[in-house]
Design a protein around this motif. Structure first.
Motif, PDB file in Angstrom:
ATOM      1  N   GLU A  32      31.068  22.722 -29.633  1.00  0.00           N
ATOM      2  CA  GLU A  32      30.810  21.317 -29.314  1.00  0.00           C
ATOM      3  C   GLU A  32      31.813  20.805 -28.283  1.00  0.00           C
ATOM      4  OE1 GLU A  32      28.359  19.087 -30.109  1.00  0.00           O
ATOM      5  OE2 GLU A  32      27.405  20.950 -30.744  1.00  0.00           O
ATOM      6  N   SER A  33      33.050  21.223 -28.406  1.00  0.00           N
ATOM      7  CA  SER A  33      34.084  20.781 -27.459  1.00  0.00           C
ATOM      8  C   SER A  33      33.821  21.352 -26.069  1.00  0.00           C
ATOM      9  CB  SER A  33      35.466  21.195 -27.960  1.00  0.00           C
ATOM     10  OG  SER A  33      35.777  20.551 -29.179  1.00  0.00           O
ATOM     11  N   MET A  34      33.391  22.612 -26.003  1.00  0.00           N
ATOM     12  CA  MET A  34      33.108  23.219 -24.698  1.00  0.00           C
ATOM     13  C   MET A  34      31.882  22.574 -24.050  1.00  0.00           C
ATOM     14  SD  MET A  34      34.348  27.210 -24.798  1.00  0.00           S
ATOM     15  CE  MET A  34      33.125  27.876 -25.895  1.00  0.00           C
ATOM     16  N   LYS A  35      30.961  22.081 -24.860  1.00  0.00           N
ATOM     17  CA  LYS A  35      29.806  21.368 -24.309  1.00  0.00           C
ATOM     18  C   LYS A  35      30.214  20.013 -23.728  1.00  0.00           C
ATOM     19  CE  LYS A  35      26.227  23.348 -27.326  1.00  0.00           C
ATOM     20  NZ  LYS A  35      25.343  23.070 -28.495  1.00  0.00           N
ATOM     21  N   PHE A  40      42.024  16.936 -24.332  1.00  0.00           N
ATOM     22  CA  PHE A  40      41.970  16.975 -25.792  1.00  0.00           C
ATOM     23  C   PHE A  40      41.957  18.429 -26.240  1.00  0.00           C
ATOM     24  CE2 PHE A  40      37.643  17.472 -24.465  1.00  0.00           C
ATOM     25  CZ  PHE A  40      36.984  18.180 -25.459  1.00  0.00           C
ATOM     26  N   GLY A  41      42.272  18.658 -27.521  1.00  0.00           N
ATOM     27  CA  GLY A  41      42.327  20.013 -28.041  1.00  0.00           C
ATOM     28  C   GLY A  41      41.531  20.165 -29.317  1.00  0.00           C
ATOM     29  N   SER A  42      41.725  21.306 -29.972  1.00  0.00           N
ATOM     30  CA  SER A  42      41.001  21.573 -31.215  1.00  0.00           C
ATOM     31  C   SER A  42      41.761  21.086 -32.443  1.00  0.00           C
ATOM     32  CB  SER A  42      40.720  23.072 -31.347  1.00  0.00           C
ATOM     33  OG  SER A  42      41.932  23.807 -31.384  1.00  0.00           O
ATOM     34  N   PHE A  64      39.300  20.409 -22.041  1.00  0.00           N
ATOM     35  CA  PHE A  64      39.471  20.925 -23.394  1.00  0.00           C
ATOM     36  C   PHE A  64      40.538  22.014 -23.344  1.00  0.00           C
ATOM     37  CE2 PHE A  64      37.520  23.755 -26.914  1.00  0.00           C
ATOM     38  CZ  PHE A  64      38.309  23.173 -27.893  1.00  0.00           C
ATOM     39  N   ASP A  65      41.746  21.658 -23.777  1.00  0.00           N
ATOM     40  CA  ASP A  65      42.853  22.628 -23.885  1.00  0.00           C
ATOM     41  C   ASP A  65      42.774  23.174 -25.305  1.00  0.00           C
ATOM     42  OD1 ASP A  65      45.157  24.090 -23.891  1.00  0.00           O
ATOM     43  OD2 ASP A  65      46.446  22.480 -23.135  1.00  0.00           O
ATOM     44  N   ILE A  66      42.167  24.326 -25.454  1.00  0.00           N
ATOM     45  CA  ILE A  66      41.637  24.766 -26.748  1.00  0.00           C
ATOM     46  C   ILE A  66      42.696  24.830 -27.843  1.00  0.00           C
ATOM     47  CG2 ILE A  66      41.801  27.200 -26.152  1.00  0.00           C
ATOM     48  CD1 ILE A  66      39.050  27.541 -27.585  1.00  0.00           C
ATOM     49  N   PHE A  93      40.190  25.517 -36.984  1.00  0.00           N
ATOM     50  CA  PHE A  93      39.098  25.465 -36.011  1.00  0.00           C
ATOM     51  C   PHE A  93      37.917  26.245 -36.561  1.00  0.00           C
ATOM     52  CE2 PHE A  93      41.783  29.101 -35.035  1.00  0.00           C
ATOM     53  CZ  PHE A  93      40.862  30.142 -34.892  1.00  0.00           C
ATOM     54  N   THR A  94      36.742  25.951 -36.037  1.00  0.00           N
ATOM     55  CA  THR A  94      35.528  26.687 -36.379  1.00  0.00           C
ATOM     56  C   THR A  94      34.780  26.985 -35.089  1.00  0.00           C
ATOM     57  OG1 THR A  94      34.156  24.704 -36.582  1.00  0.00           O
ATOM     58  CG2 THR A  94      35.309  25.451 -38.584  1.00  0.00           C
ATOM     59  N   LYS A  95      33.852  27.890 -35.165  1.00  0.00           N
ATOM     60  CA  LYS A  95      33.012  28.193 -34.007  1.00  0.00           C
ATOM     61  C   LYS A  95      32.277  26.937 -33.546  1.00  0.00           C
ATOM     62  CE  LYS A  95      29.079  30.930 -32.430  1.00  0.00           C
ATOM     63  NZ  LYS A  95      28.026  31.912 -32.791  1.00  0.00           N
TER      64      LYS A  95
END
Length: 293
Positions: free
Chosen positions: A166-169, A119-121, A150-152, A159-161
């Motif tokens: 949350e995605s990296m977690k 999934f991505g951002s 997570f393919d950013i 996107f936001t920080k």
């Protein structure tokens, strides 16, 4: 039900000066994983319109398995304009079908049988799809020991920080390019250290199994807690680079799922993306020599 490899997020048409082409990383990812002999599924949404029907017809023609909802929003499009110097600019239309992917019982069942997901951002820019992606990831049983990628894929300020964090977690494999690493370093206040150190900090901070860093013509890296793999980018006659990154991710994950080492998976990813660069479009047929481990 056999375990599936899933790409979840945007499905759209790139409206180019010379016509339209299917776009969206999830379908590219699912298509290439399928070429490696694995059961793959693209998850998204389209509108009840001619563009939506044509998109699904294209999926069928390419034998892409999918769970794509039909929702009361227009099928996604990206207006691509090219200036006099040949530089493209993109207008990604908002409040479209893939912004509104519903979480359904069928999607929950798919999650229970997922071996890997990417999934991505971009597909998380709207709360509906963002929540669906979160529910999907949360519904994957821990016992599956799934690869959660997570393919950013940072796009147009969508996107936001907080979204990135949350995605990296939620992921255990992060894929990022060198330009995105600069942006993430800025957002998260990573010190002015070299690329490898930045990657090591992220790897440890989020307890990742792997971090993939692609640097265009300057090669690519895979960092794990125990090793680092670097490979140069092959010199090839480039037709276009559309979908090359998605094919890289697909080949890497398909290889790991079939028992390859991190190094061998990295080699296969580099070989596959280099081949895709020699072809027009994001979904060429890969030669058997590539899809064999």
């Amino acid at each position: 039900m056999s375990k599936k490899t899933v790409g979840i997020g945007e499905a759209l048409w790139d409206m180019l000066p010379d016509g339209k082409k299917i776009g969206g990383a999830p379908a590219n990812f699912a298509y290439h994983v399928g070429q490696f002999g694995l059961d793959s599924v693209a998850v998204s949404a389209v509108g009840d319109d001619s563009l939506g029907r044509e998109l699904l017809d294209n999926f069928d023609a390419r034998k892409i398995n999918y769970q794509v909802a039909v929702v009361p929003y227009p099928t996604g499009t990206v207006q691509v304009e090219v200036d006099a110097a040949g530089i493209p600019s993109y207008d990604i239309k908002e409040n479209v079908a893939w912004d509104n992917i519903p979480f359904t019982p069928e999607l929950e069942e798919l999650a229970r049988n997922t071996a890997a997901v990417c999934f991505g951002s971009l597909a998380q820019r709207n709360v509906v799809s963002r929540q669906t992606i979160a529910h999907f990831l949360d519904s994957i049983p821990a016992s599956n020991d799934a690869l959660i990628v997570f393919d950013i894929n940072l796009r147009q300020g969508f996107f936001t920080k907080d979204l990135i964090e949350e995605s990296m977690k939620r992921c255990n494999i992060l894929k990022i390019n060198d330009e995105e690493l600069v942006e993430v370093s800025r957002l998260f206040g990573l010190p002015g250290i070299d690329l490898e150190e930045k990657c090591r900090v992220i790897l440890a901070s989020y307890n990742l199994k792997a971090l993939i860093l692609t640097c265009g013509v300057n090669g690519s890296y895979v960092f794990t807690p125990g090793e680092m793999s670097y490979l140069p980018t092959p010199t090839v006659a480039v037709a276009d680079t559309v979908g090359a990154g998605d094919s890289f991710t697909a080949a890497f994950i398909a290889s790991l799922l079939q028992g390859a080492s991190v190094r061998r998976a990295h080699e296969k990813a580099v070989e596959t993306s280099a081949f895709v660069c020699t072809q027009h479009g994001a979904m060429p047929i890969l030669p058997p020599s590539l899809t064999r481990l």
